[in-house]
Design an enzyme around this catalytic site. Sequence first.
Site, PDB file in Angstrom:
ATOM      1  N   PHE A 290       1.123  -1.045  -0.052  1.00 53.36           N
ATOM      2  CA  PHE A 290       0.082   0.001   0.102  1.00 53.36           C
ATOM      3  C   PHE A 290       1.087   1.203  -0.033  1.00 53.36           C
ATOM      4  O   PHE A 290       1.543   1.391   0.933  1.00 53.36           O
ATOM      5  CB  PHE A 290      -0.923  -0.043   1.228  1.00 53.36           C
ATOM      6  CG  PHE A 290      -1.928   0.808   1.336  1.00 53.36           C
ATOM      7  CD1 PHE A 290      -2.974   1.353   0.632  1.00 53.36           C
ATOM      8  CD2 PHE A 290      -1.545   1.955   2.656  1.00 53.36           C
ATOM      9  CE1 PHE A 290      -3.919   2.319   0.982  1.00 53.36           C
ATOM     10  CE2 PHE A 290      -2.674   3.056   2.947  1.00 53.36           C
ATOM     11  CZ  PHE A 290      -3.675   3.171   2.056  1.00 53.36           C
TER      12      PHE A 290
ATOM     13  N   GLU B 158       4.275   9.537   1.769  1.00 53.53           N
ATOM     14  CA  GLU B 158       5.549  10.127   1.016  1.00 53.53           C
ATOM     15  C   GLU B 158       6.355  11.133   2.081  1.00 53.53           C
ATOM     16  O   GLU B 158       5.985  11.334   3.197  1.00 53.53           O
ATOM     17  CB  GLU B 158       4.974  11.092   0.025  1.00 53.53           C
ATOM     18  CG  GLU B 158       4.092  10.391  -1.106  1.00 53.53           C
ATOM     19  CD  GLU B 158       3.498  11.298  -2.191  1.00 53.53           C
ATOM     20  OE1 GLU B 158       3.815  12.460  -2.189  1.00 53.53           O
ATOM     21  OE2 GLU B 158       2.926  10.899  -2.818  1.00 53.53           O
TER      22      GLU B 158
ATOM     23  N   GLY C  46       3.022  12.690   5.388  1.00 51.32           N
ATOM     24  CA  GLY C  46       2.761  11.469   6.579  1.00 51.32           C
ATOM     25  C   GLY C  46       1.516  11.328   7.006  1.00 51.32           C
ATOM     26  O   GLY C  46       0.533  10.640   6.246  1.00 51.32           O
TER      27      GLY C  46
ATOM     28  N   THR D 166       5.637  -0.723   3.557  1.00 57.29           N
ATOM     29  CA  THR D 166       5.489  -2.141   4.049  1.00 57.29           C
ATOM     30  C   THR D 166       5.754  -3.106   2.954  1.00 57.29           C
ATOM     31  O   THR D 166       4.572  -3.104   2.081  1.00 57.29           O
ATOM     32  CB  THR D 166       4.640  -2.455   5.100  1.00 57.29           C
ATOM     33  OG1 THR D 166       4.806  -1.439   6.170  1.00 57.29           O
ATOM     34  CG2 THR D 166       4.769  -3.773   5.763  1.00 57.29           C
TER      35      THR D 166
ATOM     36  N   ARG E  72      10.682 -16.564  39.363  1.00 61.17           N
ATOM     37  CA  ARG E  72      11.556 -15.931  40.048  1.00 61.17           C
ATOM     38  C   ARG E  72      11.268 -15.544  41.702  1.00 61.17           C
ATOM     39  O   ARG E  72      10.211 -15.067  41.663  1.00 61.17           O
ATOM     40  CB  ARG E  72      11.695 -14.508  39.418  1.00 61.17           C
ATOM     41  CG  ARG E  72      12.512 -13.282  39.913  1.00 61.17           C
ATOM     42  CD  ARG E  72      14.043 -13.629  39.866  1.00 61.17           C
ATOM     43  NE  ARG E  72      14.584 -12.358  40.285  1.00 61.17           N
ATOM     44  CZ  ARG E  72      15.925 -12.643  40.512  1.00 61.17           C
ATOM     45  NH1 ARG E  72      16.663 -13.565  40.178  1.00 61.17           N
ATOM     46  NH2 ARG E  72      16.395 -11.674  40.918  1.00 61.17           N
TER      47      ARG E  72
ATOM     48  N   GLN F  23       9.657  -4.278  33.410  1.00 63.28           N
ATOM     49  CA  GLN F  23       9.598  -4.055  34.763  1.00 63.28           C
ATOM     50  C   GLN F  23       9.572  -5.138  35.562  1.00 63.28           C
ATOM     51  O   GLN F  23      10.341  -5.471  36.625  1.00 63.28           O
ATOM     52  CB  GLN F  23       8.664  -2.785  35.279  1.00 63.28           C
ATOM     53  CG  GLN F  23       8.943  -2.204  36.537  1.00 63.28           C
ATOM     54  CD  GLN F  23      10.163  -1.285  36.363  1.00 63.28           C
ATOM     55  OE1 GLN F  23      10.473  -0.865  35.542  1.00 63.28           O
ATOM     56  NE2 GLN F  23      10.663  -1.120  37.584  1.00 63.28           N
ATOM     57  N   ILE F  24       8.436  -5.875  35.386  1.00 59.22           N
ATOM     58  CA  ILE F  24       8.508  -7.187  36.147  1.00 59.22           C
ATOM     59  C   ILE F  24       9.488  -8.109  36.005  1.00 59.22           C
ATOM     60  O   ILE F  24      10.033  -8.780  36.807  1.00 59.22           O
ATOM     61  CB  ILE F  24       7.249  -8.091  35.598  1.00 59.22           C
ATOM     62  CG1 ILE F  24       6.001  -7.290  36.307  1.00 59.22           C
ATOM     63  CG2 ILE F  24       6.957  -9.342  36.290  1.00 59.22           C
ATOM     64  CD1 ILE F  24       4.546  -7.392  35.388  1.00 59.22           C
TER      65      ILE F  24
ATOM     66  N   GLU G 145      -0.214   3.018  10.447  1.00 61.81           N
ATOM     67  CA  GLU G 145      -1.642   2.991  10.166  1.00 61.81           C
ATOM     68  C   GLU G 145      -2.374   4.325  10.868  1.00 61.81           C
ATOM     69  O   GLU G 145      -3.541   4.193  11.416  1.00 61.81           O
ATOM     70  CB  GLU G 145      -2.206   1.682  10.469  1.00 61.81           C
ATOM     71  CG  GLU G 145      -1.727   0.559   9.462  1.00 61.81           C
ATOM     72  CD  GLU G 145      -2.517  -0.284   8.938  1.00 61.81           C
ATOM     73  OE1 GLU G 145      -3.684  -0.339   9.257  1.00 61.81           O
ATOM     74  OE2 GLU G 145      -1.917  -1.501   8.479  1.00 61.81           O
TER      75      GLU G 145
HETATM   76  N1  CAA Z   1     -13.915   6.798   5.233  1.00 63.55           N
HETATM   77  C1  CAA Z   1     -14.361   7.458   4.078  1.00 63.55           C
HETATM   78  N2  CAA Z   1     -14.366   8.513   3.517  1.00 63.55           N
HETATM   79  C2  CAA Z   1     -13.490   9.438   4.419  1.00 63.55           C
HETATM   80  C3  CAA Z   1     -12.941   8.781   5.474  1.00 63.55           C
HETATM   81  C4  CAA Z   1     -13.273   7.519   5.976  1.00 63.55           C
HETATM   82  N3  CAA Z   1     -12.739   6.838   7.223  1.00 63.55           N
HETATM   83  N4  CAA Z   1     -12.199   9.685   6.271  1.00 63.55           N
HETATM   84  C5  CAA Z   1     -12.269  10.718   5.479  1.00 63.55           C
HETATM   85  N5  CAA Z   1     -13.022  10.746   4.367  1.00 63.55           N
HETATM   86  C6  CAA Z   1     -13.599  11.647   3.549  1.00 63.55           C
HETATM   87  C7  CAA Z   1     -14.110  12.757   4.079  1.00 63.55           C
HETATM   88  O1  CAA Z   1     -15.693  12.633   4.063  1.00 63.55           O
HETATM   89  C8  CAA Z   1     -14.150  14.078   3.191  1.00 63.55           C
HETATM   90  O2  CAA Z   1     -14.791  13.541   1.929  1.00 63.55           O
HETATM   91  P1  CAA Z   1     -15.857  14.894   1.292  1.00 63.55           P
HETATM   92  O3  CAA Z   1     -14.647  15.773   1.045  1.00 63.55           O
HETATM   93  O4  CAA Z   1     -16.703  14.401   0.316  1.00 63.55           O
HETATM   94  O5  CAA Z   1     -16.381  15.485   2.431  1.00 63.55           O
HETATM   95  C9  CAA Z   1     -12.459  13.516   2.297  1.00 63.55           C
HETATM   96  O6  CAA Z   1     -12.442  12.081   2.795  1.00 63.55           O
HETATM   97  C10 CAA Z   1     -11.407  14.257   3.052  1.00 63.55           C
HETATM   98  O7  CAA Z   1     -11.592  13.946   4.383  1.00 63.55           O
HETATM   99  P2  CAA Z   1     -10.964  14.995   5.564  1.00 63.55           P
HETATM  100  O8  CAA Z   1     -11.206  16.489   5.405  1.00 63.55           O
HETATM  101  O9  CAA Z   1     -11.064  14.357   6.858  1.00 63.55           O
HETATM  102  O10 CAA Z   1      -9.334  14.918   5.204  1.00 63.55           O
HETATM  103  P3  CAA Z   1      -8.303  15.457   6.124  1.00 63.55           P
HETATM  104  O11 CAA Z   1      -6.984  15.993   4.926  1.00 63.55           O
HETATM  105  O12 CAA Z   1      -8.651  16.456   7.059  1.00 63.55           O
HETATM  106  O13 CAA Z   1      -7.348  14.309   6.721  1.00 63.55           O
HETATM  107  C11 CAA Z   1      -6.913  12.552   8.276  1.00 63.55           C
HETATM  108  C12 CAA Z   1      -8.031  13.376   7.279  1.00 63.55           C
HETATM  109  C13 CAA Z   1      -7.807  11.636   9.295  1.00 63.55           C
HETATM  110  C14 CAA Z   1      -5.866  13.439   9.066  1.00 63.55           C
HETATM  111  C15 CAA Z   1      -6.150  11.542   7.553  1.00 63.55           C
HETATM  112  O14 CAA Z   1      -5.308  12.336   6.394  1.00 63.55           O
HETATM  113  C16 CAA Z   1      -5.411  10.510   8.065  1.00 63.55           C
HETATM  114  O15 CAA Z   1      -5.968   9.438   8.401  1.00 63.55           O
HETATM  115  N6  CAA Z   1      -4.136  10.568   8.249  1.00 63.55           N
HETATM  116  C17 CAA Z   1      -3.325   9.604   8.780  1.00 63.55           C
HETATM  117  C18 CAA Z   1      -2.831   8.770   7.552  1.00 63.55           C
HETATM  118  C19 CAA Z   1      -2.447   7.224   7.829  1.00 63.55           C
HETATM  119  O16 CAA Z   1      -2.997   6.766   8.652  1.00 63.55           O
HETATM  120  N7  CAA Z   1      -1.201   6.698   7.317  1.00 63.55           N
HETATM  121  C20 CAA Z   1      -0.836   5.454   7.414  1.00 63.55           C
HETATM  122  C21 CAA Z   1      -0.184   5.007   6.222  1.00 63.55           C
HETATM  123  S1  CAA Z   1      -0.319   3.480   5.977  1.00 63.55           S
HETATM  124  C22 CAA Z   1       0.573   2.640   7.042  1.00 63.55           C
HETATM  125  O17 CAA Z   1       1.090   3.258   8.076  1.00 63.55           O
HETATM  126  C23 CAA Z   1       0.693   1.368   6.877  1.00 63.55           C
HETATM  127  C24 CAA Z   1       2.293   0.779   6.875  1.00 63.55           C
HETATM  128  O18 CAA Z   1       2.321  -0.310   6.373  1.00 63.55           O
HETATM  129  C25 CAA Z   1       3.484   1.592   7.337  1.00 63.55           C
END
Ligand code: CAA
Length: 381
Positions: free
Chosen positions: A122, A126, A130, A157, A267, A335-336, A362
Site C-alpha cells: 500500500f 510520502e 505522512g 511495508t 523468580r 519492569q516485572i 496506520e
Molecule cells: N471513510 C470514508 N471517507 C472518509 C474517511 C473514511 N474513514 N475519512 C475521511 N473521508 C472523506 C471525508 O468525508 C472527505 O470527503 P468529502 O470531501 O466528500 O467531505 C474527504 O475524505 C477528506 O477528508 P478530511 O477532510 O477528513 O481529510 P483531512 O485532510 O482532514 O485528513 C486525516 C484526514 C484523518 C488526517 C487523514 O489524512 C489520516 O487518516 N491521516 C493519517 C494517515 C495514515 O494513517 N497513514 C498511514 C499510512 S499506511 C501505514 O502506516 C501502513 C504501513 O504499512 C506503514
Amino acid sequence: MALDTDTRDQLIETVRRFVIERLRPLEAQVAEDDAIPDALVDEMRELGLFGLSVPEAYGGLGLGMEDECLVALELGRTSPAFRSAFGTNVGIGSQGLIMHGTPEQKARWLPGIACGEIVTSFALTEPEAGSDSASVQTRARLDGDGYVLNGSKRYITNADKAHLFTVMARTGDAPGAKGVSAFLVPRDSPGLSVGKPERKMGQHGAHVCDVIFEDVRVPAENRLGEEGQGFKIAMQVLDRGRLHISAVCVGLAERLIADCVAYAQERRQFGSAIADLQLVQAMIADSKTEALAARALALETARRRDAGENVTLEAASSKLFASEMVGRVADRAVQIHGGAGYMTEYGVERFYRDVRLFRIYEGSSQIQQLVIARETLKRGG
Ligand code: CAA
C-alpha cells in the site's frame, strides 16, 4: 461472511499451533537476521494466511472482520514481523481492490493474492505526506489511454517483496483529498524502483522501503474507482486496517502477560516468588484489565462493522486504546522482569521495541484522536 463456529474454532486452533510450534521458536533468529526464512513464508501460504480476507469466490478464506480479528489475536502472540509477511495481503495492500475493484481487476489479481503468489503493498505515505496524507505529491498525468506516474513513496511495508502496489497519486488540479486517485501498479512496470529496506528500531524481519516512480505508465483500466476517489478509498482501507492492528496489539499484550506470569511465578526474591508480591501483582492486574478492555472494544467494533455500520470512530478508538495499551503492557513486562527484562536473552526488550510502532503506523495516536474528536463532534456526542 462469518464462519460457522466449528470452522472458525478449527482455523483458530490451526493458527495457534502454527504460532506456538513454528513461529515462536524462530523469534530471536528472525530478529537477528532481519529476515523470515522463505520456507516459513511458504508454510504461511499453505495455511491460507495470505488469503484470509480475500472472498472465497477468488480462492481466499473470505473472513469477516470479527473472524479476522480472532485470527489476528492469535497471530499477535508472537513477533509482529511474522504477521507483516502476509499482513498487506490481508489488509492495506488488497482491501482497496477487494472493496472497489471492478470484476475484471478482481479476476486478474485476487486469485494470486489469495494463495500468496502475489504479494501486495500500500503506497500512500510520502516524504512530505505522512499524517497529512491528502497532501500526496506523486502525480498521475493522463496520457492517451493511461496515466504516467512520477513521484516517490516512503516507509512502504513489504515493498521489497511486493508484486502489486495500490498507489495513491494526484490526478488533475483539484487540491487536497479531492485530487487523489488510486491505482493498481505491478512491480515490474518500467520506471518503478524499490529502495533498500530501512534500518528500524524493531519489528526486524518486516521491511519498509522507498518506492520511486519515474515515468511509470499505468493503463487506465488499472485505476481503482473513479478519479478523485483515491483518498476515500485509502481512508476506508485504513479504517479496516486499524481494527486489525488493534487485535494484533491485544494478542501481543496477552502474550506478554503470560510471559510475565510465568517469570513472576519462577523468580524468587524476599523468600517467595515475586508473583506473591502485591506491587508485582498490581502491574499484572493493570495489564490484564487493559488487555481485556482492548479485546472487548476491538471485537465489538468488528461485529458492528460486519453488521454494516460505519465504524470510523470506533476503529480509531480501538487502535488508539489498543496500541497505547500494549505499550504500557510491554513497559510493565520489562519492569516485572527487572534486569532480565533489559537483556536481549529474554526477548522482552525486543517486544518493547516492536510494539512502539503500533502507536505510529496506520495513523499515529494523535491522528486517531483527531478522527475520534471530529466524528464525536459530527455525531453530537
Ligand atoms: N471513510 C470514508 N471517507 C472518509 C474517511 C473514511 N474513514 N475519512 C475521511 N473521508 C472523506 C471525508 O468525508 C472527505 O470527503 P468529502 O470531501 O466528500 O467531505 C474527504 O475524505 C477528506 O477528508 P478530511 O477532510 O477528513 O481529510 P483531512 O485532510 O482532514 O485528513 C486525516 C484526514 C484523518 C488526517 C487523514 O489524512 C489520516 O487518516 N491521516 C493519517 C494517515 C495514515 O494513517 N497513514 C498511514 C499510512 S499506511 C501505514 O502506516 C501502513 C504501513 O504499512 C506503514
